[in-house]
Write a protein that holds these residues in place. Structure first.
Motif, PDB file in Angstrom:
ATOM      1  N   ILE A  53     -26.057  -6.470 -19.373  1.00  0.00           N
ATOM      2  CA  ILE A  53     -26.216  -5.454 -18.268  1.00  0.00           C
ATOM      3  C   ILE A  53     -25.391  -4.144 -18.853  1.00  0.00           C
ATOM      4  O   ILE A  53     -25.729  -3.026 -18.975  1.00  0.00           O
ATOM      5  CB  ILE A  53     -25.558  -5.757 -17.035  1.00  0.00           C
ATOM      6  N   GLU A  54     -24.162  -4.455 -19.425  1.00  0.00           N
ATOM      7  CA  GLU A  54     -23.375  -3.229 -19.839  1.00  0.00           C
ATOM      8  C   GLU A  54     -24.072  -2.683 -21.124  1.00  0.00           C
ATOM      9  O   GLU A  54     -24.286  -1.353 -21.649  1.00  0.00           O
ATOM     10  CB  GLU A  54     -22.080  -3.649 -20.255  1.00  0.00           C
ATOM     11  N   ARG A  55     -24.729  -3.608 -22.177  1.00  0.00           N
ATOM     12  CA  ARG A  55     -25.475  -3.136 -23.342  1.00  0.00           C
ATOM     13  C   ARG A  55     -26.553  -2.296 -22.691  1.00  0.00           C
ATOM     14  O   ARG A  55     -27.170  -1.103 -23.576  1.00  0.00           O
ATOM     15  CB  ARG A  55     -25.896  -4.287 -24.178  1.00  0.00           C
ATOM     16  N   GLU A  56     -27.413  -2.749 -21.880  1.00  0.00           N
ATOM     17  CA  GLU A  56     -28.723  -1.970 -21.307  1.00  0.00           C
ATOM     18  C   GLU A  56     -28.023  -0.476 -20.855  1.00  0.00           C
ATOM     19  O   GLU A  56     -28.764   0.342 -21.144  1.00  0.00           O
ATOM     20  CB  GLU A  56     -29.164  -2.749 -20.109  1.00  0.00           C
ATOM     21  N   ILE A 106     -36.252   0.210 -21.602  1.00  0.00           N
ATOM     22  CA  ILE A 106     -34.947  -0.777 -21.883  1.00  0.00           C
ATOM     23  C   ILE A 106     -34.753  -1.431 -20.717  1.00  0.00           C
ATOM     24  O   ILE A 106     -34.791  -0.933 -19.672  1.00  0.00           O
ATOM     25  CB  ILE A 106     -33.800   0.200 -22.470  1.00  0.00           C
ATOM     26  N   GLY A 107     -34.738  -2.734 -21.065  1.00  0.00           N
ATOM     27  CA  GLY A 107     -34.429  -3.578 -19.798  1.00  0.00           C
ATOM     28  C   GLY A 107     -33.382  -4.734 -20.243  1.00  0.00           C
ATOM     29  O   GLY A 107     -33.204  -4.990 -21.327  1.00  0.00           O
ATOM     30  N   VAL A 108     -33.180  -5.730 -19.124  1.00  0.00           N
ATOM     31  CA  VAL A 108     -32.522  -6.633 -19.234  1.00  0.00           C
ATOM     32  C   VAL A 108     -33.215  -7.951 -18.350  1.00  0.00           C
ATOM     33  O   VAL A 108     -33.698  -7.614 -17.290  1.00  0.00           O
ATOM     34  CB  VAL A 108     -30.933  -6.588 -18.957  1.00  0.00           C
ATOM     35  N   THR A 109     -33.132  -8.981 -19.073  1.00  0.00           N
ATOM     36  CA  THR A 109     -33.722 -10.256 -18.488  1.00  0.00           C
ATOM     37  C   THR A 109     -33.242 -11.716 -18.811  1.00  0.00           C
ATOM     38  O   THR A 109     -32.555 -11.730 -19.748  1.00  0.00           O
ATOM     39  CB  THR A 109     -35.356 -10.200 -18.634  1.00  0.00           C
ATOM     40  N   GLY A 110     -33.522 -12.729 -18.149  1.00  0.00           N
ATOM     41  CA  GLY A 110     -32.934 -13.741 -18.339  1.00  0.00           C
ATOM     42  C   GLY A 110     -34.417 -14.760 -18.860  1.00  0.00           C
ATOM     43  O   GLY A 110     -34.283 -15.891 -19.321  1.00  0.00           O
ATOM     44  N   PHE A 141     -35.288  -6.617 -29.249  1.00  0.00           N
ATOM     45  CA  PHE A 141     -34.327  -7.280 -28.395  1.00  0.00           C
ATOM     46  C   PHE A 141     -33.197  -7.956 -29.112  1.00  0.00           C
ATOM     47  O   PHE A 141     -32.964  -7.973 -30.316  1.00  0.00           O
ATOM     48  CB  PHE A 141     -35.086  -8.230 -27.922  1.00  0.00           C
ATOM     49  N   GLU A 142     -32.243  -7.982 -28.195  1.00  0.00           N
ATOM     50  CA  GLU A 142     -30.966  -8.748 -28.455  1.00  0.00           C
ATOM     51  C   GLU A 142     -30.573  -9.759 -27.622  1.00  0.00           C
ATOM     52  O   GLU A 142     -31.201  -9.737 -26.229  1.00  0.00           O
ATOM     53  CB  GLU A 142     -29.676  -7.546 -28.455  1.00  0.00           C
ATOM     54  N   THR A 143     -30.022 -10.939 -27.823  1.00  0.00           N
ATOM     55  CA  THR A 143     -29.652 -11.878 -26.970  1.00  0.00           C
ATOM     56  C   THR A 143     -27.973 -12.099 -26.767  1.00  0.00           C
ATOM     57  O   THR A 143     -27.282 -11.792 -27.811  1.00  0.00           O
ATOM     58  CB  THR A 143     -30.555 -13.177 -27.660  1.00  0.00           C
ATOM     59  N   ILE A 157     -36.318  -3.593 -25.834  1.00  0.00           N
ATOM     60  CA  ILE A 157     -36.909  -2.430 -25.615  1.00  0.00           C
ATOM     61  C   ILE A 157     -38.520  -2.594 -25.912  1.00  0.00           C
ATOM     62  O   ILE A 157     -38.992  -3.334 -26.832  1.00  0.00           O
ATOM     63  CB  ILE A 157     -36.250  -1.550 -26.609  1.00  0.00           C
ATOM     64  N   MET A 158     -39.490  -2.046 -24.943  1.00  0.00           N
ATOM     65  CA  MET A 158     -40.623  -1.876 -25.124  1.00  0.00           C
ATOM     66  C   MET A 158     -41.093  -0.424 -25.356  1.00  0.00           C
ATOM     67  O   MET A 158     -40.392   0.460 -24.927  1.00  0.00           O
ATOM     68  CB  MET A 158     -41.189  -2.283 -23.496  1.00  0.00           C
TER      69      MET A 158
END
Length: 96
Positions: A62-65, A19-23, A52-54, A8-9
């Protein structure tokens, strides 16, 4: 093992959130901070990493996002404040 992140930014405390997802959390947060990629985050200046969560599972990230995006703003605020009560920018903790 590859790690993925839901993050989360924010523009400021209690400000606009993204809210985003990244590698690659460091690279992606850098892109937000520098406004490199056009879109919502650049337009609303969400430059502070506040949460952030990992996970090693991209599908669960992706589901959490999606789950977080569907939450009410108050729930998102409570999630952030549980881990980061002052909405401090976590950039320095991941960039070093």
């Amino acid at each position: 093992m590859k790690e993925y992140y839901v993050y989360i930014m924010a523009s400021k405390r209690d400000g606009v959130i993204y809210i985003g997802v990244t590698g690659n959390l460091v690279q992606r947060v850098y892109q937000h901070r520098e406004g490199i990629i056009d879109g919502f985050s650049k337009q609303y200046k969400t430059k502070r990493l506040v949460y952030f969560e990992t996970s090693s599972d991209i599908e669960s990230c992706i589901e959490r996002e999606k789950q977080l995006k569907a939450w009410r703003r108050q729930w998102k605020k409570e999630l952030i404040e549980k881990a980061n009560p002052q909405w401090e920018d976590l950039w320095s903790s991941i960039a070093s």
